[in-house]
Design a protein around this motif. Sequence first.
Motif, PDB file in Angstrom:
ATOM      1  N   VAL A  96      -8.482  13.844  16.044  1.00 41.91           N
ATOM      2  CA  VAL A  96      -7.480  13.486  15.043  1.00 41.91           C
ATOM      3  C   VAL A  96      -8.044  12.340  14.231  1.00 41.91           C
ATOM      4  O   VAL A  96      -8.344  11.276  14.774  1.00 41.91           O
ATOM      5  CB  VAL A  96      -6.152  13.068  15.708  1.00 41.91           C
ATOM      6  N   PRO A  97      -8.260  12.535  12.942  1.00 42.54           N
ATOM      7  CA  PRO A  97      -8.905  11.503  12.128  1.00 42.54           C
ATOM      8  C   PRO A  97      -8.174  10.173  12.164  1.00 42.54           C
ATOM      9  O   PRO A  97      -6.954  10.112  11.991  1.00 42.54           O
ATOM     10  CB  PRO A  97      -8.864  12.098  10.708  1.00 42.54           C
ATOM     11  N   ALA A  98      -8.895   9.108  12.419  1.00 38.71           N
ATOM     12  CA  ALA A  98      -8.316   7.765  12.377  1.00 38.71           C
ATOM     13  C   ALA A  98      -8.118   7.367  10.919  1.00 38.71           C
ATOM     14  O   ALA A  98      -8.959   7.647  10.071  1.00 38.71           O
ATOM     15  CB  ALA A  98      -9.240   6.779  13.074  1.00 38.71           C
ATOM     16  N   GLY A  99      -7.008   6.729  10.636  1.00 38.89           N
ATOM     17  CA  GLY A  99      -6.759   6.290   9.271  1.00 38.89           C
ATOM     18  C   GLY A  99      -6.580   7.430   8.285  1.00 38.89           C
ATOM     19  O   GLY A  99      -6.954   7.318   7.122  1.00 38.89           O
ATOM     20  N   VAL A 100      -6.032   8.554   8.765  1.00 44.08           N
ATOM     21  CA  VAL A 100      -5.840   9.702   7.884  1.00 44.08           C
ATOM     22  C   VAL A 100      -4.894   9.319   6.741  1.00 44.08           C
ATOM     23  O   VAL A 100      -3.994   8.506   6.905  1.00 44.08           O
ATOM     24  CB  VAL A 100      -5.267  10.897   8.681  1.00 44.08           C
ATOM     25  N   LYS A 101      -5.125   9.891   5.574  1.00 43.97           N
ATOM     26  CA  LYS A 101      -4.278   9.607   4.427  1.00 43.97           C
ATOM     27  C   LYS A 101      -2.850  10.061   4.710  1.00 43.97           C
ATOM     28  O   LYS A 101      -2.619  11.018   5.433  1.00 43.97           O
ATOM     29  CB  LYS A 101      -4.815  10.343   3.197  1.00 43.97           C
ATOM     30  N   ARG A 102      -1.895   9.364   4.123  1.00 42.09           N
ATOM     31  CA  ARG A 102      -0.490   9.678   4.345  1.00 42.09           C
ATOM     32  C   ARG A 102       0.061  10.489   3.198  1.00 42.09           C
ATOM     33  O   ARG A 102      -0.139  10.157   2.026  1.00 42.09           O
ATOM     34  CB  ARG A 102       0.315   8.393   4.517  1.00 42.09           C
ATOM     35  N   ASN A 103       0.756  11.554   3.538  1.00 45.67           N
ATOM     36  CA  ASN A 103       1.406  12.415   2.564  1.00 45.67           C
ATOM     37  C   ASN A 103       2.897  12.088   2.567  1.00 45.67           C
ATOM     38  O   ASN A 103       3.616  12.440   3.504  1.00 45.67           O
ATOM     39  CB  ASN A 103       1.169  13.881   2.954  1.00 45.67           C
TER      40      ASN A 103
END
Length: 312
Positions: free
Chosen positions: A22-29
């Motif tokens: 699970v990508p760390a710091g994934v962009k927020r939608n």
Amino acid sequence: MKRLYGAACFLFLLQTVSSVVVPAGVKRNDSPVIGVLAQEVSAPTPGKNAYIAASYVKYLESAGARVVPVMIKKSEEEYIKLFKSINGILFPGGGASIVSSGYAKAAGIFYRLALEANLKGDYFPVWGTCLGFELLTFLTSQKLLLSHTNTTGVALPLDFTKESKDSRMFKDFPDDLITSLAKEPLTENSHRWSITTESFNKSEKLKKFYRILSTNTDGQKEFVSTVEAYDFPIYGTQWHPEKNAFEWTRPYIPHTPSAIKTTFYTAYFFVNEAKKSLHSFSSQEEEQKALIYNYSPKYTGKRSSFEQIYYF
């Protein structure tokens, strides 16, 4: 990854859980669109072949999501296209078969697609409520492991496990709400079937895939009431978080302040999981055509356990 089908697909994906990233710091939608799966009506009539209880729609909307109805009996290609457009899916409660219905078949496709996507780092959350929870246990274990319980129309406190303290689902709930959930009958149950703790613990696939966050008992059998997957954003409650705030047809549905907070904190959690998904429709026009806003719910409170229902 080469696409796999059926039981072989599930077995392969479950065997590769350790590779989930699970990508760390994934962009927020901040504009999530969540699918709610429809299911067959018990007595189809013209224009009323499937339905979604409006409370599930209100539940997700209350926490900042929009909803797309996921119709049953569509082609796999249509489901794949929709999967790439929405940011999560909810399998609601109801009375459909978890083995042979259109509800079950569509859910199986979305479950498989979610596993494939998350293994690739493409975040996509799944939630199952009541029947949807039972379906998740079937999709994961590939076995019917349910037992009859006396849990039709009763509100219960949650018997939290030690793992609930560090769970993704409950870790941001206020301490006072967790205390209330453990002491007060805040979770409404409307199910005749449950997965007992004993049956769950005998299934290596379930034990490997899910952590148990809470259990309950009907006085005779202890059953699993809340789970979350260890390595996937997949969650399930045997109880109904949406009913406390949005259903008024039964006297055993709790409406206390803590019960209402339970609805909203649960919805808030799942909607924020959906905000980690960057799926989107190919155009604004396509998105607008798919939204539940194109349909009107019917008032059914006088003859149904739901105040309002969307029929398709």
